[in-house]
Design a protein around this motif. Structure first.
Motif, PDB file in Angstrom:
ATOM      1  N   GLU A  32       0.884  -1.181   0.000  1.00  0.00           N
ATOM      2  CA  GLU A  32       0.000   0.000   0.000  1.00  0.00           C
ATOM      3  C   GLU A  32       0.913   1.220   0.000  1.00  0.00           C
ATOM      4  O   GLU A  32       1.195   1.805   1.047  1.00  0.00           O
ATOM      5  CB  GLU A  32      -0.904   0.003   1.241  1.00  0.00           C
ATOM      6  CG  GLU A  32      -1.914  -1.093   1.284  1.00  0.00           C
ATOM      7  CD  GLU A  32      -3.070  -0.839   0.326  1.00  0.00           C
ATOM      8  OE1 GLU A  32      -3.318   0.337  -0.024  1.00  0.00           O
ATOM      9  OE2 GLU A  32      -3.717  -1.814  -0.075  1.00  0.00           O
ATOM     10  N   ARG A  89      -2.638  -7.729  -2.291  1.00  0.00           N
ATOM     11  CA  ARG A  89      -3.930  -7.031  -2.323  1.00  0.00           C
ATOM     12  C   ARG A  89      -5.096  -7.939  -1.927  1.00  0.00           C
ATOM     13  O   ARG A  89      -6.228  -7.675  -2.268  1.00  0.00           O
ATOM     14  CB  ARG A  89      -4.173  -6.467  -3.719  1.00  0.00           C
ATOM     15  CG  ARG A  89      -3.097  -5.519  -4.183  1.00  0.00           C
ATOM     16  CD  ARG A  89      -3.572  -4.130  -4.021  1.00  0.00           C
ATOM     17  NE  ARG A  89      -2.535  -3.212  -4.465  1.00  0.00           N
ATOM     18  CZ  ARG A  89      -2.311  -2.063  -3.902  1.00  0.00           C
ATOM     19  NH1 ARG A  89      -3.047  -1.681  -2.896  1.00  0.00           N
ATOM     20  NH2 ARG A  89      -1.377  -1.276  -4.336  1.00  0.00           N
ATOM     21  N   GLY A  94      -6.515  -5.947   3.634  1.00  0.00           N
ATOM     22  CA  GLY A  94      -7.309  -4.761   3.921  1.00  0.00           C
ATOM     23  C   GLY A  94      -7.859  -4.779   5.329  1.00  0.00           C
ATOM     24  O   GLY A  94      -7.865  -3.751   6.025  1.00  0.00           O
ATOM     25  N   LEU A  98      -7.071  -2.164   8.389  1.00  0.00           N
ATOM     26  CA  LEU A  98      -8.064  -1.509   9.250  1.00  0.00           C
ATOM     27  C   LEU A  98      -7.749  -1.735  10.724  1.00  0.00           C
ATOM     28  O   LEU A  98      -7.838  -0.812  11.535  1.00  0.00           O
ATOM     29  CB  LEU A  98      -9.472  -2.019   8.946  1.00  0.00           C
ATOM     30  CG  LEU A  98     -10.168  -1.432   7.734  1.00  0.00           C
ATOM     31  CD1 LEU A  98     -11.546  -2.062   7.579  1.00  0.00           C
ATOM     32  CD2 LEU A  98     -10.280   0.071   7.850  1.00  0.00           C
ATOM     33  N   LEU A 151      -8.255   7.529   6.831  1.00  0.00           N
ATOM     34  CA  LEU A 151      -8.038   6.234   6.173  1.00  0.00           C
ATOM     35  C   LEU A 151      -9.066   5.204   6.622  1.00  0.00           C
ATOM     36  O   LEU A 151      -9.540   4.400   5.813  1.00  0.00           O
ATOM     37  CB  LEU A 151      -6.617   5.726   6.442  1.00  0.00           C
ATOM     38  CG  LEU A 151      -5.506   6.480   5.724  1.00  0.00           C
ATOM     39  CD1 LEU A 151      -4.148   5.917   6.113  1.00  0.00           C
ATOM     40  CD2 LEU A 151      -5.695   6.425   4.216  1.00  0.00           C
ATOM     41  N   THR A 154     -12.282   5.986   4.752  1.00  0.00           N
ATOM     42  CA  THR A 154     -12.265   5.695   3.319  1.00  0.00           C
ATOM     43  C   THR A 154     -12.137   4.203   3.013  1.00  0.00           C
ATOM     44  O   THR A 154     -12.663   3.738   2.002  1.00  0.00           O
ATOM     45  CB  THR A 154     -11.137   6.464   2.595  1.00  0.00           C
ATOM     46  OG1 THR A 154      -9.881   6.114   3.176  1.00  0.00           O
ATOM     47  CG2 THR A 154     -11.356   7.963   2.678  1.00  0.00           C
ATOM     48  N   HIS A 155     -11.455   3.458   3.869  1.00  0.00           N
ATOM     49  CA  HIS A 155     -11.242   2.036   3.597  1.00  0.00           C
ATOM     50  C   HIS A 155     -12.322   1.125   4.167  1.00  0.00           C
ATOM     51  O   HIS A 155     -12.606   0.072   3.597  1.00  0.00           O
ATOM     52  CB  HIS A 155      -9.880   1.586   4.144  1.00  0.00           C
ATOM     53  CG  HIS A 155      -8.717   2.052   3.355  1.00  0.00           C
ATOM     54  ND1 HIS A 155      -8.316   3.359   3.309  1.00  0.00           N
ATOM     55  CD2 HIS A 155      -7.853   1.381   2.562  1.00  0.00           C
ATOM     56  CE1 HIS A 155      -7.253   3.482   2.542  1.00  0.00           C
ATOM     57  NE2 HIS A 155      -6.955   2.288   2.062  1.00  0.00           N
ATOM     58  N   SER A 156     -12.893   1.487   5.297  1.00  0.00           N
ATOM     59  CA  SER A 156     -13.793   0.548   5.973  1.00  0.00           C
ATOM     60  C   SER A 156     -15.081   0.231   5.223  1.00  0.00           C
ATOM     61  O   SER A 156     -15.504  -0.937   5.265  1.00  0.00           O
ATOM     62  CB  SER A 156     -14.098   1.003   7.404  1.00  0.00           C
ATOM     63  OG  SER A 156     -14.731   2.240   7.427  1.00  0.00           O
ATOM     64  N   LEU A 159     -14.163  -2.480   2.513  1.00  0.00           N
ATOM     65  CA  LEU A 159     -13.537  -3.668   3.099  1.00  0.00           C
ATOM     66  C   LEU A 159     -14.481  -4.433   4.021  1.00  0.00           C
ATOM     67  O   LEU A 159     -14.528  -5.661   3.990  1.00  0.00           O
ATOM     68  CB  LEU A 159     -12.271  -3.273   3.861  1.00  0.00           C
ATOM     69  CG  LEU A 159     -11.112  -2.809   2.982  1.00  0.00           C
ATOM     70  CD1 LEU A 159     -10.009  -2.204   3.832  1.00  0.00           C
ATOM     71  CD2 LEU A 159     -10.593  -3.966   2.150  1.00  0.00           C
TER      72      LEU A 159
END
Length: 164
Positions: A32, A89, A94, A98, A151, A154-156, A159
């Motif tokens: 990442e 990836r 991911g 988190l 982050l 935006t990621h949760s 994911l």
């Protein structure tokens, strides 16, 4: 007896621990690229904070160790690199990111509280050197928290909604 040395020690330990955690997490999530590089940058802030705290603590009767050198990656670095390559990836990577972001955010939040307590104690006792230290360093800790929080936001969604 003043509680200032207790807060200085806790803050010093917290900044050193956050630096180590940021560096280890950057290695674990090497694929990442954006995360990796920003984590290295914000780890440098914690390194600088620990150095400044150690210098300031001397005037208040504390001998705190200097920060660990972040130049040496440590024995586990090759293992972290191989783990990052293997995970790549995959969805598990991911979820691990988190989890790591949550832990980093909580560590930065703890440091933020310690900076606030130090600033309040410095004001109450007239310790201008410590107030200046807190005023200089606390904003960077708040930025570390905002970065991890952003982050997580935006990621949760993706994911967690797609987790098995």
């Amino acid at each position: 007896m003043s509680g200032i040395p207790i807060v200085l020690r806790a803050l010093h330990d917290g900044e050193r621990e956050l630096e180590r955690d940021l560096l280890a997490t950057a290695e674990r999530h090497r694929t990442e690229h954006e995360f990796h590089h920003v984590a290295l940058d914000v780890a440098r802030w914690s390194h600088q904070h620990a150095e400044r705290i150690a210098r300031a603590a001397e005037a208040h009767g504390l001998d705190l160790p200097g920060p660990s050198s972040h130049a040496s990656p440590g024995l586990l670095s090759p293992v972290r690199e191989k783990t990052a390559e293997a995970l790549g990836r995959r969805p598990e990577a991911g979820l691990l990111l988190l989890h790591d972001l949550r832990r980093l955010h909580l560590a930065a939040a703890g440091n933020s509280l310690d900076w606030e307590m130090l600033a309040q104690a410095a004001q109450a006792t007239g310790a201008d050197d410590l107030l200046a230290l807190a005023t200089a360093c606390h904003p960077q800790t708040l930025r570390q928290m905002r970065w991890t929080n952003t982050l997580i936001k935006t990621h949760s969604p993706q994911l967690l909604a797609s987790a098995p």
